[in-house]
Structures are given as structure tokens and as C-alpha cells.
Design a protein around this motif. Structure first.
Motif, PDB file in Angstrom:
ATOM      1  N   ASP A 198       0.832  -1.206   0.000  1.00 29.83           N
ATOM      2  CA  ASP A 198       0.000   0.000   0.000  1.00 29.83           C
ATOM      3  C   ASP A 198       0.865   1.254   0.000  1.00 29.83           C
ATOM      4  N   ILE A 199       2.044   1.160   0.625  1.00 28.20           N
ATOM      5  CA  ILE A 199       2.944   2.310   0.761  1.00 28.20           C
ATOM      6  C   ILE A 199       4.365   1.860   0.429  1.00 28.20           C
ATOM      7  N   ILE A 200       5.100   2.698  -0.300  1.00 26.95           N
ATOM      8  CA  ILE A 200       6.523   2.444  -0.518  1.00 26.95           C
ATOM      9  C   ILE A 200       7.314   3.643  -0.018  1.00 26.95           C
ATOM     10  N   VAL A 201       8.555   3.388   0.352  1.00 24.08           N
ATOM     11  CA  VAL A 201       9.460   4.439   0.797  1.00 24.08           C
ATOM     12  C   VAL A 201      10.549   4.577  -0.256  1.00 24.08           C
ATOM     13  N   GLY A 202      10.755   5.798  -0.750  1.00 21.80           N
ATOM     14  CA  GLY A 202      11.749   5.969  -1.800  1.00 21.80           C
ATOM     15  C   GLY A 202      12.028   7.426  -2.104  1.00 21.80           C
ATOM     16  N   ALA A 203      12.698   7.658  -3.235  1.00 21.47           N
ATOM     17  CA  ALA A 203      13.160   8.992  -3.612  1.00 21.47           C
ATOM     18  C   ALA A 203      12.165   9.695  -4.525  1.00 21.47           C
ATOM     19  N   HIS A 204      12.202  11.025  -4.481  1.00 20.47           N
ATOM     20  CA  HIS A 204      11.241  11.805  -5.261  1.00 20.47           C
ATOM     21  C   HIS A 204      11.445  11.642  -6.760  1.00 20.47           C
ATOM     22  N   ASP A 205      12.677  11.347  -7.191  1.00 15.75           N
ATOM     23  CA  ASP A 205      12.893  11.254  -8.633  1.00 15.75           C
ATOM     24  C   ASP A 205      12.368   9.944  -9.219  1.00 15.75           C
ATOM     25  N   TRP A 206      11.700   9.130  -8.399  1.00 20.29           N
ATOM     26  CA  TRP A 206      10.997   7.954  -8.914  1.00 20.29           C
ATOM     27  C   TRP A 206       9.650   8.329  -9.527  1.00 20.29           C
ATOM     28  N   LEU A 233       8.375  19.498  -0.622  1.00 20.18           N
ATOM     29  CA  LEU A 233       7.055  19.331  -1.236  1.00 20.18           C
ATOM     30  C   LEU A 233       7.139  19.481  -2.752  1.00 20.18           C
ATOM     31  N   GLN A 234       7.971  20.406  -3.218  1.00 26.43           N
ATOM     32  CA  GLN A 234       8.149  20.566  -4.660  1.00 26.43           C
ATOM     33  C   GLN A 234       8.690  19.284  -5.284  1.00 26.43           C
ATOM     34  N   GLY A 235       9.552  18.594  -4.542  1.00 27.26           N
ATOM     35  CA  GLY A 235      10.135  17.373  -5.071  1.00 27.26           C
ATOM     36  C   GLY A 235       9.096  16.323  -5.409  1.00 27.26           C
ATOM     37  N   PHE A 236       8.038  16.238  -4.614  1.00 26.79           N
ATOM     38  CA  PHE A 236       7.007  15.229  -4.839  1.00 26.79           C
ATOM     39  C   PHE A 236       5.783  15.787  -5.565  1.00 26.79           C
ATOM     40  N   THR A 237       5.877  17.011  -6.062  1.00 29.60           N
ATOM     41  CA  THR A 237       4.773  17.598  -6.819  1.00 29.60           C
ATOM     42  C   THR A 237       5.021  17.395  -8.307  1.00 29.60           C
ATOM     43  N   TYR A 238       4.072  16.761  -8.977  1.00 26.93           N
ATOM     44  CA  TYR A 238       4.248  16.429 -10.396  1.00 26.93           C
ATOM     45  C   TYR A 238       3.759  17.579 -11.274  1.00 26.93           C
ATOM     46  N   THR A 239       3.912  17.407 -12.575  1.00 24.23           N
ATOM     47  CA  THR A 239       3.550  18.464 -13.519  1.00 24.23           C
ATOM     48  C   THR A 239       2.058  18.782 -13.504  1.00 24.23           C
ATOM     49  N   TYR A 474      13.125  14.571 -12.062  1.00 21.70           N
ATOM     50  CA  TYR A 474      12.414  13.297 -11.965  1.00 21.70           C
ATOM     51  C   TYR A 474      11.927  12.796 -13.324  1.00 21.70           C
ATOM     52  N   ILE A 475      12.225  13.542 -14.385  1.00 22.80           N
ATOM     53  CA  ILE A 475      11.754  13.112 -15.699  1.00 22.80           C
ATOM     54  C   ILE A 475      12.540  11.878 -16.153  1.00 22.80           C
TER      55      ILE A 475
END
Length: 618
Positions: A198-206, A233-239, A474-475
Motif C-alpha cells: 500500500d505504501i513504498i518508501v523511496g526517492a522523489h525522482d521515482w 514538497l516541490q520534489g514530490f509535486t508532479y507536472t 524526476y523526468i
């Protein structure tokens, strides 16, 4: 009274189908998994109870007079509101709540066929009061109503496991934390099949590739968003403007210096080299600085002179068509570094371990390193401090490192998305848990209350050094950059080509990779490539002279003359590190080892069905 009993009484007494919801943050959670709780218990938990009326099956629905329906509807809603409010009041601590008496059935309103005449209302006989129901005290702990699975590494797993009992007691939902290696690659396979966590722990560039595959669910932090740093927060905010992860830590390079050798850190890179030259002339150091790598680990020098990887669009998203690695800034940075190597102030090897050993033994006064090196540097006993990076010129912009953000992401295929979000926002996003994650992970916290209160001077300094950091792109196109970038910088610093020529070729190669020009290439990048395949640098997944030939049967092979020595290598596809295989045939697996006692003819045979390499030595 429990939620289930209240819903049942509405059905039996009033003929109403009712579902109770609980307010949690900005989400309404259906109480299906907590139906066994009392209303008092729900009241004491964060959020409020809210009754959502379901389909109403009662006899007054057949009446045609609007005022009859209105009166009954208003009367029923008043009953519902009064019962919910009464049930939600905290009970006296020493008394059992009295059994609720059944209310009288409402009288029936009769309407004549003629709209202008209303028949006299006969009084309905009251129904018998149902006997109070004695609810037996539970003798066994109920089985969990649901399970949340979390994939994490061993460091984060230890903290999350401690939350399982509390979450079970609160929601009657089990939390299972599993230590998993290669989380991203396994998640990509397991999630669509309904077998993922249900949840994973990882990096924003995934998030770029995971969102493109439809694997992540947006996360609403509600008011908790104010507790996180803006950049995290910007790191995990997508386009699309939505948040796809809850951050917990950031990581970036800082500028380490030996406090016995340096009392004041120069503000420019020229000043750093001048001080290094002075210390070298005094016999105190061997070099001014060492490079732990050519790309990520040397980025603060490159950005100080104006170099960059990808430009930005007007909306702040990455522009893969704007590659800055051949621009004036990048060329100036590499020219500067090349001059320092020629002057003997920087060694001509760019090995991570060598650079750190030189700093830890006092042979260099400066080092660009990340928080992952803190344990090693502390253990060495070298006196040190951490600060921000110098600029290219006095008053210019300071060098900018890449920033990575670590966080929690929710599986879009999960059946427990709201429960997963409740676990993160209510149980993980707390000062206590975030403090534990900072200590165990040895990374600056992304949670502002913890970051501001930290007593770890190194982590506080690392955070300051990353104040002007650039988020790791993250692209998916970033996967095409690393190998070509490393090769170009290595060639430029060696003097084999001028920086402008070397980086011009680099950008061409990256562009080809992004366009898919090297699609289908199977390569054997490793420490043998320069010696055995005449590549411009080792560990280059796009070097044409080390590529294998397609045998047409699912295997690829190549034969090379390699000098005696100890080597390592991997398999890389499509000219980049985006897809690579190690000695166990697994994505991102460990390096293969190649030991040659004498100069040898070596044949590599890659089997695409197993992702394994067979080596023949002659």
C-alpha cells in the motif's frame, strides 16, 4: 453503543439504511473497518462523526403530498441528529450508559385524492418498546479488519514497525512492514498485478516513471502541508500540480573543510585553490581538494560557473530539450577544474573512496560530500565542519548541489488508499516519528518542527548548504544523462579533448538517447572499457566499441583483448543506466567481477532470457 448497533437501529426502527463516516484531516473515512467501536470512541479520536443517509425505504415515500413528506423528513432528520449528538457525548467514567428506549413510530398522515381537502389524521397505535439489548463484553480481541503493507529499507522499517500496535488499536487495521531491496523495480511489477504494498518508501525522482505508469495515488496532506519544507514538497509535486509523496528527509552535498587547516572558508573557488596552494607549499597537505566523482559529486563547481543539466519551462517543469552541459558555464567550469589538475591541486583520479580517504587523513583541506559520509568522517577523527559552496566570482551565485527528497508514496492500486493516507498523516507526520527518521537516516528532516529543533550541527549545516539546491530531475530522460555526462567530463578533464568538444559530443549523445537512437544497444560498461575497448571513459553504457552484437537468438556477444588486472562490469541496455543488470541477473544488481592474471581474449555472452552474462577467457 457501537456504530454497527446504531446503523442497525436506524434500519429496524425507522426503516433507514444509514452509513456512518468519520472525518480524518480532509478525508471522510467510511467506518466499515471500525463498526465495532463505540460512538464515544469515535468521538474521542481526531475528526467528527457524520451520518450519510442511504437509500430511504419507508412507507411515507409512497405519499404524494409534498408537505406530508417534508414533515416526516424534517422530523426524521431531527431524530437522527439528536441520536448522533447524544451518542457522541462522552459517557460518565464509572457508569454504563443506560439502554436507549425505542421511540414511538411516527403517526401516519393521510391525504385525500382531492388536493384541496385533507382527511382527518387517525392516530396510529404505538408499537411495543423493544426490550433493551444486553451487549456482552468482548472476550476475544477481534481480528484485524484490513492490512496495510509497507515496503521500506532496513533503516526506515525499524521506525515504522513501532507504529503498528498503535495503528491497530486505533483502526483495528494491521500494519505489516517488509524490508525490500530494489523497491522501485519490484513495485513496478507487483503493483499492477494487485500484489504490491500500500505504501513504498523511496526517492522523489521515482515519481516521473511511476506516475506515467499510473502506479501512484495523489496524497492530500491538508493542514499538515505547512509542516514540511517548500523544496521537499516541490520534489514530490508532479507536472499536474498534485502531490504524490509525503517527504520525510532531504539529502544534498555540503562543503566539508578541515578546521585545523582552515579558519575561514574562501567565498570563491579561486580562493579555495589559492588557500590549498598555500597549505601545500607549507607541506601541510597533498592537494587542495579531490573530486569524488565527475557528475553529481562535482556539480557544485559546475553550477557555480553556470553549468546545468536540464533547463526549465515557464511553468517550472523540466525541459528535456534544453540540455545545458555544453553551454558556456559548463565549459568554463571544466576548464577551471582542468587547470587545477594540471597545477597539481586536484588529483587526476575521481574515485569516491580515494577522495574521502584523502580528507579523512588530512591530505586535503576541502571535500564535497553528502550526509551519507558523516559516519565515516566522524569515525576518522579528522576535525571538520560543513558549510555552503563557494561561487565562481566574488558576489556571484554560490555553487548549487542536487537535492534528493526521501518520502512515502501510496500505491494507486491499493484497496486501502484512505487508510494509507491516514497512517501517514496521523501517525508518521509527527514530531516524534520524524525525529526518529532523522536520527536513524542521518539526513536533514523535511519536517519543519524537527529541522528547526535539531541539535545535530552537521545536519543543520547540510540543510543550509542545500538552501539553493536544484531538485534532482524526476523526468525519465534523466536516465539517459549519467553515462554520457561522466564520459564527457572525464575526457575533458584528462585533456584528451577540449571541454567544448567533449561536452558537445556529450549533449549529442544524450539527445540521441532521449530520441531512442541507441535503443536496442546491449553494452558491458565497467572498469575495463578504456583498457580493453578504447572507450573514452570507463563505466560508459553508450560506448559503441564495447557494445555487444545481436546473435539473433536472444543472446548478444562481443570479444575483446583486455590487459591483466582486476575489473568490474555490468550489463546496460539502450545506451543508458536506466535499465541495467548485475551479477545476479537483477535490475540494478551488484557488479560482476573479472580477474585476469595475464593479458587475455575475453568473450562476453549476454542471455536476454536470464539477464545473465557468461564469460570465456582465452
Amino acid at each position: 453503543m457501537t456504530v454497527a448497533e446504531l446503523e442497525q437501529q436506524f434500519n429496524e426502527v425507522y426503516g433507514l439504511s444509514v452509513q456512518i463516516f468519520r472525518h480524518s484531516g480532509k478525508a471522510w473515512l467510511e467506518t466499515t473497518v471500525t463498526d465495532k467501536w463505540t460512538l464515544e470512541k469515535h468521538y474521542l479520536l481526531p475528526g467528527l462523526l457524520f451520518a450519510i443517509l442511504g437509500f430511504m425505504l419507508w412507507r411515507f415515500a409512497e405519499l404524494h403530498a409534498w408537505y406530508g413528506i417534508a414533515l416526516v423528513g424534517i422530523f426524521s432528520l431531527l431524530i437522527i441528529a439528536s441520536m448522533v449528538l447524544a451518542a457522541c457525548q462522552p459517557a460518565a467514567p464509572t457508569e454504563e450508559p443506560a439502554a436507549t428506549e425505542a421511540m414511538e413510530e411516527p403517526t401516519e398522515v393521510m391525504v385525500e385524492e382531492e388536493p384541496t381537502a385533507v382527511a382527518e389524521e387517525p392516530t396510529a397505535e404505538p408499537t411495543e418498546e423493544p426490550a433493551p439489548t444486553d451487549v456482552p463484553a468482548p472476550t476475544d480481541v477481534p481480528a484485524p479488519d484490513a492490512t496495510i503493507r509497507i515496503w521500506a529499507d532496513d533503516t526506515r522499517a525499524a521506525v515504522l514497525v513501532e507504529l503498528a500496535d498503535e495503528f491497530l488499536a486505533t483502526y483495528n487495521v494491521e500494519v505489516v512492514v517488509e524490508e525490500v531491496s530494489g523497491i522501485r523495480d519490484q513495485f513496478i511489477i507487483a503493483a499492477p498485478a494487485g500484489e504490491g504494498p500500500d505504501i513504498i518508501v523511496g526517492a522523489h525522482d521515482w515519481i516521473g516513471s511511476l506516475i506515467a505508469s499510473g502506479l501512484l495515488a495523489p496524497i492530500d496532506l491538508g493542514e499538515k502541508a505547512a509542516d514540511f519544507t517548500d523544496l521537499s514538497l516541490q520534489g514530490f509535486t508532479y507536472t499536474d500540480g498534485q502531490l504524490y509523496g509525503m517527504p520525510y528527509a532531504t539529502e544534498n552535498l555540503g562543503f566539508f573543510y578541515n578546521t585545523d587547516l582552515v579558519t575561514e572558508v574562501p567565498t570563491t573557488w579561486d580562493g579555495v585553490m589559492a588557500l590549498g596552494q598555500q597549505l601545500k607549499d607549507e607541506g601541510k597537505v597533498q592537494y587542495a581538494m579531490a573530486l569524488a566523482g565527475t557528475t553529481y559529486d562535482a556539480l557544485p563547481v559546475q553550477t557555480a560557473f553556470g553549468g546545468y543539466v536540464f533547463g526549465l519551462n515557464e511553468d517550472g517543469t523540466w525541459n528535456a530539450n534544453d540540455i545545458g552541459l555544453a553551454g558556456e558555464g559548463e565549459v568554463a567550469a571544466l576548464s577551471f577544474l582542468r587547470a587545477q589538475i594540471e597545477a597539481g591541486l586536484i588529483p587526476d583520479s575521481y574515485d569516491w573512496d580515494t577522495a574521502h580517504t584523502l580528507f579523512e587523513t588530512g591530505q586535503i583541506p576541502f571535500l564535497m560530500a553528502g550526509p551519507w559520509a558523516l559516519d565515516r568522517i566522524r569515525a576518522s577523527g579528522v576535525p571538520y565542519a560543513v558549510t555552503s559552496f563557494p561561487a565562481a566570482t566574488e558576489g556571484g551565485a554560490a555553487g548549487s548541489p542536487f537535492m534528493g527528497v526521501q518520502g512515502f508514496m501510496v500505491n494507486a492500486f491499493s484497496e486501502n488508499v484512505l487508510l494509507a493516507q491516514a497512517f501517514l498523516t496521523e501517525f508518521v507526520a509527527t514530531t516524534d516519528v520524524m525525529s526518529q527518521l532523522q536520527v536513524t537516516g542521518n539526513r536533514p528532516s523535511a519536517f519543519v518542527p524537527v529541522l528547526e529543533a535539531t541539535e545535530d550541527a552537521d545536519l543543520a549545516a547540510m540543510d543550509i548548504a542545500g538552501a539553493n539546491a536544484t531538485l534532482m530531475p524526476y523526468i525519465p530522460e534523466m536516465g539517459s544523462v549519467w553515462g554520457a555526462w561522466n564520459s564527457g567530463v572525464t575526457i575533458a578533464l584528462s585533456g584528451e579533448q577540449t571541454p567544448d568538444v567533449a561536452m558537445g559530443d556529450t549533449v549529442t549523445q544524450i539527445s540521441d538517447l532521449i530520441l531512442g537512437a541507441l535503443a536496442g544497444m546491449v553494452n558491458i560498461p565497467g572498469s575495463w572499457q578504456v583498457a580493453g575497448a578504447a572507450c573514452g571513459s570507463d563505466w560508459d553504457p553508450a560506448c559503441a566499441t564495447s557494445a555487444l552484437t545481436d546473435n539473433g537468438d536472444g543472446t548478444f556477444s562481443g570479444t575483446f583483448n583486455i590487459p591483466a588486472g582486476e575489473y568490474e562490469y555490468k550489463v546496460a541496455l539502450d545506451g543508458s543506466w536506466a535499465v541495467n543488470f548485475g551479477s545476479d541477473g537483477a535490475q540494478d544488481g551488484p557488479n560482476y567481477a573479472l580477474s585476469l592474471a595475464a593479458d587475455s581474449v575475453v568473450t562476453f555472452l549476454f542471455d536476454s532470457s536470464t539477464n545473465l552474462v557468461t564469460v570465456t577467457i582465452e
